[in-house]
Design a protein around this motif. Structure first.
Motif, PDB file in Angstrom:
ATOM      1  N   VAL A 190      40.345 -15.835  10.341  1.00 58.93           N
ATOM      2  CA  VAL A 190      40.347 -17.255  10.691  1.00 58.93           C
ATOM      3  C   VAL A 190      40.819 -17.384  12.130  1.00 58.93           C
ATOM      4  CG1 VAL A 190      41.243 -19.544  10.134  1.00 58.93           C
ATOM      5  CG2 VAL A 190      40.791 -17.896   8.291  1.00 58.93           C
ATOM      6  N   VAL A 191      39.967 -17.961  12.997  1.00 58.85           N
ATOM      7  CA  VAL A 191      40.286 -18.004  14.426  1.00 58.85           C
ATOM      8  C   VAL A 191      40.629 -19.405  14.922  1.00 58.85           C
ATOM      9  CG1 VAL A 191      38.919 -15.963  14.974  1.00 58.85           C
ATOM     10  CG2 VAL A 191      37.832 -18.222  15.005  1.00 58.85           C
ATOM     11  N   GLY A 192      40.443 -20.436  14.092  1.00 62.67           N
ATOM     12  CA  GLY A 192      40.767 -21.786  14.536  1.00 62.67           C
ATOM     13  C   GLY A 192      40.665 -22.789  13.401  1.00 62.67           C
ATOM     14  N   ILE A 193      41.425 -23.873  13.546  1.00 57.10           N
ATOM     15  CA  ILE A 193      41.426 -24.944  12.551  1.00 57.10           C
ATOM     16  C   ILE A 193      41.460 -26.276  13.282  1.00 57.10           C
ATOM     17  CG2 ILE A 193      42.714 -26.054  10.674  1.00 57.10           C
ATOM     18  CD1 ILE A 193      43.872 -23.331   9.985  1.00 57.10           C
ATOM     19  N   ARG A 194      40.662 -27.220  12.789  1.00 58.39           N
ATOM     20  CA  ARG A 194      40.777 -28.593  13.280  1.00 58.39           C
ATOM     21  C   ARG A 194      41.034 -29.499  12.087  1.00 58.39           C
ATOM     22  NH1 ARG A 194      36.222 -32.557  15.835  1.00 58.39           N
ATOM     23  NH2 ARG A 194      35.316 -32.139  13.806  1.00 58.39           N
ATOM     24  N   ALA A 195      42.082 -30.321  12.175  1.00 56.07           N
ATOM     25  CA  ALA A 195      42.432 -31.279  11.129  1.00 56.07           C
ATOM     26  C   ALA A 195      42.324 -32.686  11.696  1.00 56.07           C
ATOM     27  CB  ALA A 195      43.850 -31.021  10.622  1.00 56.07           C
ATOM     28  N   TYR A 196      41.860 -33.626  10.868  1.00 55.77           N
ATOM     29  CA  TYR A 196      41.599 -34.974  11.366  1.00 55.77           C
ATOM     30  C   TYR A 196      42.861 -35.788  11.627  1.00 55.77           C
ATOM     31  CZ  TYR A 196      36.650 -34.264  10.394  1.00 55.77           C
ATOM     32  OH  TYR A 196      35.355 -33.797  10.387  1.00 55.77           O
ATOM     33  N   HIS A 197      43.967 -35.436  10.971  1.00 54.54           N
ATOM     34  CA  HIS A 197      45.245 -36.078  11.288  1.00 54.54           C
ATOM     35  C   HIS A 197      46.357 -35.157  10.794  1.00 54.54           C
ATOM     36  CE1 HIS A 197      45.659 -37.200   7.044  1.00 54.54           C
ATOM     37  NE2 HIS A 197      46.891 -37.577   7.307  1.00 54.54           N
ATOM     38  N   HIS A 198      47.579 -35.528  11.033  1.00 53.27           N
ATOM     39  CA  HIS A 198      48.716 -34.711  10.598  1.00 53.27           C
ATOM     40  C   HIS A 198      49.794 -35.615  10.035  1.00 53.27           C
ATOM     41  CE1 HIS A 198      51.732 -31.673  10.272  1.00 53.27           C
ATOM     42  NE2 HIS A 198      52.481 -32.159  11.234  1.00 53.27           N
ATOM     43  N   ASP A 199      50.316 -35.232   8.851  1.00 54.51           N
ATOM     44  CA  ASP A 199      51.484 -35.918   8.302  1.00 54.51           C
ATOM     45  C   ASP A 199      52.341 -34.917   7.544  1.00 54.51           C
ATOM     46  OD1 ASP A 199      50.545 -35.678   5.591  1.00 54.51           O
ATOM     47  OD2 ASP A 199      49.316 -37.457   5.865  1.00 54.51           O
ATOM     48  N   GLU A 200      53.414 -35.389   6.963  1.00 58.52           N
ATOM     49  CA  GLU A 200      54.426 -34.510   6.376  1.00 58.52           C
ATOM     50  C   GLU A 200      53.934 -33.697   5.187  1.00 58.52           C
ATOM     51  OE1 GLU A 200      56.785 -37.432   3.366  1.00 58.52           O
ATOM     52  OE2 GLU A 200      56.850 -37.991   5.482  1.00 58.52           O
ATOM     53  N   PHE A 201      52.917 -34.156   4.482  1.00 66.04           N
ATOM     54  CA  PHE A 201      52.511 -33.498   3.253  1.00 66.04           C
ATOM     55  C   PHE A 201      51.906 -32.121   3.486  1.00 66.04           C
ATOM     56  CE2 PHE A 201      52.488 -38.003   2.064  1.00 66.04           C
ATOM     57  CZ  PHE A 201      53.376 -37.939   0.993  1.00 66.04           C
ATOM     58  N   ALA A 202      51.431 -31.856   4.681  1.00 65.54           N
ATOM     59  CA  ALA A 202      50.772 -30.580   4.946  1.00 65.54           C
ATOM     60  C   ALA A 202      51.743 -29.488   5.379  1.00 65.54           C
ATOM     61  CB  ALA A 202      49.701 -30.761   6.019  1.00 65.54           C
ATOM     62  N   ILE A 254      48.350 -15.579   8.130  1.00 64.63           N
ATOM     63  CA  ILE A 254      47.511 -15.347   9.310  1.00 64.63           C
ATOM     64  C   ILE A 254      48.331 -15.060  10.565  1.00 64.63           C
ATOM     65  CG2 ILE A 254      45.760 -16.382  10.814  1.00 64.63           C
ATOM     66  CD1 ILE A 254      44.835 -18.009   8.378  1.00 64.63           C
ATOM     67  N   GLY A 255      49.405 -15.806  10.751  1.00 68.21           N
ATOM     68  CA  GLY A 255      50.204 -15.643  11.961  1.00 68.21           C
ATOM     69  C   GLY A 255      50.350 -16.952  12.724  1.00 68.21           C
ATOM     70  N   LYS A 256      51.192 -16.935  13.750  1.00 68.97           N
ATOM     71  CA  LYS A 256      51.568 -18.160  14.445  1.00 68.97           C
ATOM     72  C   LYS A 256      50.625 -18.567  15.568  1.00 68.97           C
ATOM     73  CE  LYS A 256      56.544 -17.671  13.596  1.00 68.97           C
ATOM     74  NZ  LYS A 256      57.890 -17.650  14.224  1.00 68.97           N
ATOM     75  N   ASP A 257      49.787 -17.667  16.030  1.00 71.15           N
ATOM     76  CA  ASP A 257      49.027 -17.910  17.249  1.00 71.15           C
ATOM     77  C   ASP A 257      47.667 -18.548  17.025  1.00 71.15           C
ATOM     78  OD1 ASP A 257      51.082 -16.828  18.737  1.00 71.15           O
ATOM     79  OD2 ASP A 257      50.275 -14.794  18.579  1.00 71.15           O
ATOM     80  N   LEU A 258      47.340 -18.888  15.801  1.00 65.64           N
ATOM     81  CA  LEU A 258      46.050 -19.498  15.488  1.00 65.64           C
ATOM     82  C   LEU A 258      45.926 -20.860  16.166  1.00 65.64           C
ATOM     83  CD1 LEU A 258      43.528 -19.198  13.516  1.00 65.64           C
ATOM     84  CD2 LEU A 258      44.807 -20.693  11.993  1.00 65.64           C
ATOM     85  N   PRO A 259      44.861 -21.122  16.936  1.00 69.58           N
ATOM     86  CA  PRO A 259      44.707 -22.430  17.579  1.00 69.58           C
ATOM     87  C   PRO A 259      44.517 -23.548  16.546  1.00 69.58           C
ATOM     88  CG  PRO A 259      43.273 -20.813  18.594  1.00 69.58           C
ATOM     89  CD  PRO A 259      43.807 -20.186  17.346  1.00 69.58           C
ATOM     90  N   LEU A 260      45.249 -24.632  16.734  1.00 68.58           N
ATOM     91  CA  LEU A 260      45.170 -25.795  15.842  1.00 68.58           C
ATOM     92  C   LEU A 260      44.903 -27.035  16.672  1.00 68.58           C
ATOM     93  CD1 LEU A 260      45.668 -27.204  13.039  1.00 68.58           C
ATOM     94  CD2 LEU A 260      48.031 -27.490  13.797  1.00 68.58           C
ATOM     95  N   ASN A 261      43.883 -27.788  16.266  1.00 65.46           N
ATOM     96  CA  ASN A 261      43.524 -29.036  16.941  1.00 65.46           C
ATOM     97  C   ASN A 261      43.655 -30.181  15.946  1.00 65.46           C
ATOM     98  OD1 ASN A 261      40.472 -30.388  18.448  1.00 65.46           O
ATOM     99  ND2 ASN A 261      42.592 -30.829  18.899  1.00 65.46           N
ATOM    100  N   ILE A 262      44.528 -31.136  16.244  1.00 68.66           N
ATOM    101  CA  ILE A 262      44.609 -32.368  15.451  1.00 68.66           C
ATOM    102  C   ILE A 262      43.751 -33.391  16.183  1.00 68.66           C
ATOM    103  CG2 ILE A 262      46.100 -34.121  14.432  1.00 68.66           C
ATOM    104  CD1 ILE A 262      46.681 -31.330  13.404  1.00 68.66           C
ATOM    105  N   ALA A 263      42.651 -33.811  15.555  1.00 65.84           N
ATOM    106  CA  ALA A 263      41.707 -34.678  16.258  1.00 65.84           C
ATOM    107  C   ALA A 263      40.887 -35.498  15.279  1.00 65.84           C
ATOM    108  CB  ALA A 263      40.765 -33.843  17.133  1.00 65.84           C
ATOM    109  N   ASN A 264      40.811 -36.796  15.530  1.00 64.72           N
ATOM    110  CA  ASN A 264      39.945 -37.669  14.732  1.00 64.72           C
ATOM    111  C   ASN A 264      38.537 -37.638  15.349  1.00 64.72           C
ATOM    112  OD1 ASN A 264      40.788 -38.937  17.060  1.00 64.72           O
ATOM    113  ND2 ASN A 264      40.761 -40.994  16.165  1.00 64.72           N
ATOM    114  N   CYS A 265      37.788 -36.610  15.011  1.00 60.08           N
ATOM    115  CA  CYS A 265      36.479 -36.295  15.625  1.00 60.08           C
ATOM    116  C   CYS A 265      36.697 -35.580  16.956  1.00 60.08           C
ATOM    117  CB  CYS A 265      35.592 -37.530  15.763  1.00 60.08           C
ATOM    118  SG  CYS A 265      34.937 -38.115  14.180  1.00 60.08           S
TER     119      CYS A 265
END
Length: 496
Positions: free
Chosen positions: A363-375, A386-397
């Motif tokens: 797994v090389v990247g993840i995009r989530a549409y929003h972020h809140d406490e439940f995740a 996987i590890g800490k260095d995975l790129p994460l994008n929080i983006a609504n589109c």
């Protein structure tokens, strides 16, 4: 004070400090609460988004014997035309009947904006009741009535004695929030205040036999996924009420009489679960999403532990995992060394990424549409896996950020929503829809079926490779050389 005493639910930005803009490594999010992603964060440039009305319609249009009455401009709700395919398919899967959803509009005009649309709404409610005789009418407030100040709640209160249907006002004024998941709160808010409000749970239900749980579904779940979870719970001797998608409104009272409510998507369910516990003392579990091998086992164990069925659940999990691992063995070699990117609503994106890692993908990247406490719990799992260095994008589109990331990461397979896969496809990346209500995704059966579909796609990836030769994205080469999170502002106001 309970939120359900208010006319409309609070925004998730206020209730959960949810946010839509962040870009960093996975380790910068996990275990840090919301400090990494302040709710005031935004972008100095934003490309697009969607209105919270879209996911709300996915649920409302599915309810049998209902009418969705849009109070707003004629274009509001028009997405129901394409969404109707899921309604027809869902009805056919459950009852063998191909039936359309029913939505109407007050069709507010410029004159209505000036003089108000309340009288038009009242007439539309009466006409919808007379013409269709539904059990419920969802009165959906869109942006226009919110701007001009139409009192939808008062119109509903005054009109209710004149109609047979139960009237459920739903506040979906899109300009009020950028967190689409607020739409789930809006629907549950109205169901709790208007459909369940007169129900009195008996102090002792002497006729009740066995254990019954509320299994909360979402519009992205198909009947096959519901049956998989029902199959697993039934093997533990647990009966299931499935709500709210495709649930008969006359039967929704059963939600108040269950022994436990179980979440299938914490992003979706917390608002209703809190209400059921506050008013009807129905406890709930809201922790894991049953997508993936380990997550499905954890989900089952949570339920089993609550009812003292741990030993039975452990035996069931061992049998299911042994059978699944044997079935996956011939498929896994093709996944080894392949790079994958997951993009969806937060919990679905994260749990799918965990499943991809279990199947042998990198797994090389993840995009989530929003972020809140439940995740938070899912981020911790991914860190360990996987590890800490995975790129994460929080983006609504924001496909421009996604295109930049994909060019840099070069995944072999991209899993995203069907309307968002075109970016990856035009870059020549194989794509798979992250949900389709006619396919398996959830539970052990879902893990196998997803793996089988990915196996077939990776055996023959030529279609998107050919497509990339003739289709181009609208971004200059200079953009691909920049930081994909360049336009995300920090809490202090500076850009990343």
């Amino acid at each position: 004070m309970s939120y359900f005493e208010l006319k409309e639910p609070p925004r998730r930005e206020d209730r959960l400090n949810a946010c839509i803009a962040h870009g960093a490594a996975l380790g910068d999010v996990a275990g840090r609460g919301m400090r990494c992603c302040q709710p005031g964060n935004e972008r100095s440039f934003t490309q697009n988004s969607i209105c919270l009305l879209l996911p709300a319609l996915g649920t409302m249009n599915s309810i049998p014997n209902s009418v969705v009455l849009m109070h707003g401009g004629l274009g509001c709700g028009s997405s129901s035309h394409c969404g109707n395919a899921a309604v027809r398919g869902g009805n056919n899967q459950r009852w063998g009947v191909v039936k359309d959803g029913r939505w109407l509009s007050t069709g507010l005009t410029e004159s209505d904006v000036i003089s108000g649309g309340e009288s038009k709404l009242a007439q539309a409610i009466i006409e919808a009741d007379r013409r269709y005789r539904p059990a419920v009418i969802f009165i959906v407030a869109s942006c226009v009535p919110g701007i001009i100040g139409d009192d939808v709640e008062s119109v509903v209160e005054q009109t209710q004695p004149e109609v047979v249907a139960k009237l459920l006002p739903v506040h979906c004024e899109g300009f009020k929030t950028k967190i689409w998941a607020t739409s789930y709160d809006a629907i549950y808010h109205s169901i709790g205040r208007n459909l369940l409000t007169d129900h009195k749970q008996p102090a002792v239900n002497k006729e009740k036999n066995g254990i019954t749980v509320n299994l909360m579904n979402v519009s992205s779940m198909g009947r096959v996924d519901e049956l998989e979870l029902e199959r697993l719970l039934n093997q533990l001797g647990i009966s299931v009420n499935i709500f709210p998608v495709f649930a008969d409104p006359d039967g929704m009272q059963r939600m108040t009489e269950a022994d436990l409510s179980i979440s299938t998507c914490p992003t979706h369910d917390d608002y209703m679960f809190t209400y059921l516990k506050e008013k009807y003392q129905v406890p709930f579990i809201i922790r894991h999403m049953p997508i993936g091998i380990d997550n499905t086992g954890k989900w089952l164990l949570d339920v089993a532990d609550f009812f003292g069925l741990t030993e039975q659940a452990l035996a069931l999990i061992a049998r299911e995992e042994a059978e699944l691992n044997a079935a996956l063995e011939p498929l896994k070699p093709i996944f080894t060394g392949k790079k994958a990117f997951s993009s969806a609503g937060e919990f679905r994106a994260l749990s799918t990424a965990i499943l991809l890692a279990e199947l042998g993908f990198e797994v090389v990247g993840i995009r989530a549409y929003h972020h809140d406490e439940f995740a938070e719990v899912e981020y911790e799992k991914l860190i360990r896996l996987i590890g800490k260095d995975l790129p994460l994008n929080i983006a609504n589109c924001q496909p421009f950020e996604e295109a930049n990331l994909l060019r840099k990461l070069k995944p072999d397979i991209f899993l995203g929503h069907m309307n968002a896969n075109s970016t990856a496809a035009k870059l020549g990346i194989s794509t798979h829809v992250i949900y389709n209500s006619g396919l398996h995704y959830i539970g052990y059966q879902g893990a196998y079926e997803l793996a089988r579909r990915l196996y077939r796609q990776l055996k023959n990836p030529r279609f998107n490779l050919n497509l990339s030769q003739y289709a181009a994205l609208p971004y200059q080469e200079a953009w691909y050389q920049q930081n994909p999170f360049k336009y995300i502002k920090l809490a202090e106001g500076d850009n990343e």
